[in-house]
Design a protein around this motif. Sequence first.
Motif, PDB file in Angstrom:
ATOM      1  N   UNK A  37       0.845  -1.196   0.000  1.00 30.19           N
ATOM      2  CA  UNK A  37       0.000   0.000   0.000  1.00 30.19           C
ATOM      3  C   UNK A  37       0.882   1.248   0.000  1.00 30.19           C
ATOM      4  N   UNK A  38       0.363   2.314  -0.558  1.00 25.85           N
ATOM      5  CA  UNK A  38       1.161   3.531  -0.709  1.00 25.85           C
ATOM      6  C   UNK A  38       1.559   4.120   0.636  1.00 25.85           C
ATOM      7  N   UNK A  39       0.617   4.134   1.573  1.00 30.28           N
ATOM      8  CA  UNK A  39       0.929   4.744   2.867  1.00 30.28           C
ATOM      9  C   UNK A  39       0.793   3.713   3.978  1.00 30.28           C
ATOM     10  N   UNK A  40       1.925   3.270   4.481  1.00 31.33           N
ATOM     11  CA  UNK A  40       1.888   2.340   5.614  1.00 31.33           C
ATOM     12  C   UNK A  40       3.251   2.389   6.286  1.00 31.33           C
ATOM     13  N   UNK A  41       3.442   3.337   7.186  1.00 25.24           N
ATOM     14  CA  UNK A  41       4.774   3.559   7.742  1.00 25.24           C
ATOM     15  C   UNK A  41       5.109   2.558   8.860  1.00 25.24           C
ATOM     16  N   UNK A  42       4.124   2.131   9.616  1.00 21.50           N
ATOM     17  CA  UNK A  42       4.402   1.252  10.742  1.00 21.50           C
ATOM     18  C   UNK A  42       3.302   0.187  10.852  1.00 21.50           C
ATOM     19  N   UNK A  43       3.324  -0.800   9.930  1.00 19.85           N
ATOM     20  CA  UNK A  43       2.213  -1.755   9.867  1.00 19.85           C
ATOM     21  C   UNK A  43       2.086  -2.585  11.141  1.00 19.85           C
ATOM     22  N   UNK A  44       0.886  -2.716  11.629  1.00 20.28           N
ATOM     23  CA  UNK A  44       0.651  -3.486  12.858  1.00 20.28           C
ATOM     24  C   UNK A  44       0.406  -4.947  12.503  1.00 20.28           C
ATOM     25  N   UNK A  45       1.516  -5.622  12.168  1.00 24.15           N
ATOM     26  CA  UNK A  45       1.437  -7.020  11.750  1.00 24.15           C
ATOM     27  C   UNK A  45       1.224  -7.931  12.956  1.00 24.15           C
ATOM     28  N   UNK A  46       0.812  -9.160  12.651  1.00 25.67           N
ATOM     29  CA  UNK A  46       0.486 -10.134  13.700  1.00 25.67           C
ATOM     30  C   UNK A  46       1.622 -11.140  13.814  1.00 25.67           C
TER      31      UNK A  46
END
Length: 178
Positions: free
Chosen positions: A147-156
Motif C-alpha cells: 500500500x502507498x501509505x503504511x509507515x508502521x504496519x501493525x502485523x500479527x
Amino acid sequence: MRKRSMPLGKVYSLLEPGPVVLLSTAHQGKNNVMTMSWHTMMDFEPPLLGCVVSARNFSFTALRSTRQCVLNIPTREIAAQVVQCGNVSGRALDKFAAFGLMPMPASMVDAPLIAQCYASLECRAVDMRLVNRYNFFILEVVKAWIVSKCSNPQTLHHRGHGNFMIAGEAVKFPSKMK
Ligand SMILES: Cc1cc2nc3c(=O)[nH]c(=O)nc-3n(C[C@H](O)[C@H](O)[C@H](O)COP(=O)(O)O)c2cc1C
C-alpha cells in the motif's frame, strides 16, 4: 486498498520479522486462503523464501499442483479473519466469501491478492525437493505489492495457541545488515 509496486530487493524487510501471512492459491477454478506463520527468508534478490505447508491442508494440494501462490501480509484490522482462515479448511468452504476477504487479480500468478492486506507477494515454487520430506516449499517472489501509505504496519506475530503479538514501536540501531 490501493497498492504500489514495490522493489523486489526490499521484500525481505516485509518478511524477516516473521509476520503471520495469508497464503492464497487458485486451483481448478477455486480460490483458497490459509493462515501461515512457518516461513523464512532465504535470499535478498530475487527474494527467495521457504515455508512449511502441511500435507493435511487443502492449500498443499493447490500449491504442489500449480506451483503458484500469493503471500498476503495482514494487519490487526483483520486479525479475526486471519485466525478463522487457520481454523477451517477450504475443502468445503469458500473462505473469501465466508470471512469477507476480497480477492484481486495478481499480475504474474493465477492465485489472488487479498485487498485488505497491506502487502502481497506473488510467488512461484522454484524448488520442490524438500516437499515430500518436510512439506517445505521454496518460493521465489516474482512480484511484490504494498500500500502507498503504511509507515508502521501493525502485523500479527503468532505465539502459539491463539496468542499473538502485534508489532508496535519502531526503533533503529547502527547495523551492517542491509
Ligand atoms: C496463526 C496460525 C499459523 C499457522 N501456520 C501454519 C503454517 O505455517 N503451516 C501450515 O501448514 N499450517 C498453518 N496453520 C494452520 C492452517 O492455516 C490450517 O490448517 C488451515 O485450516 C488450512 O486451510 P486449508 O485446508 O484451506 O489449506 C496456521 C494456523 C494459524 C491460526
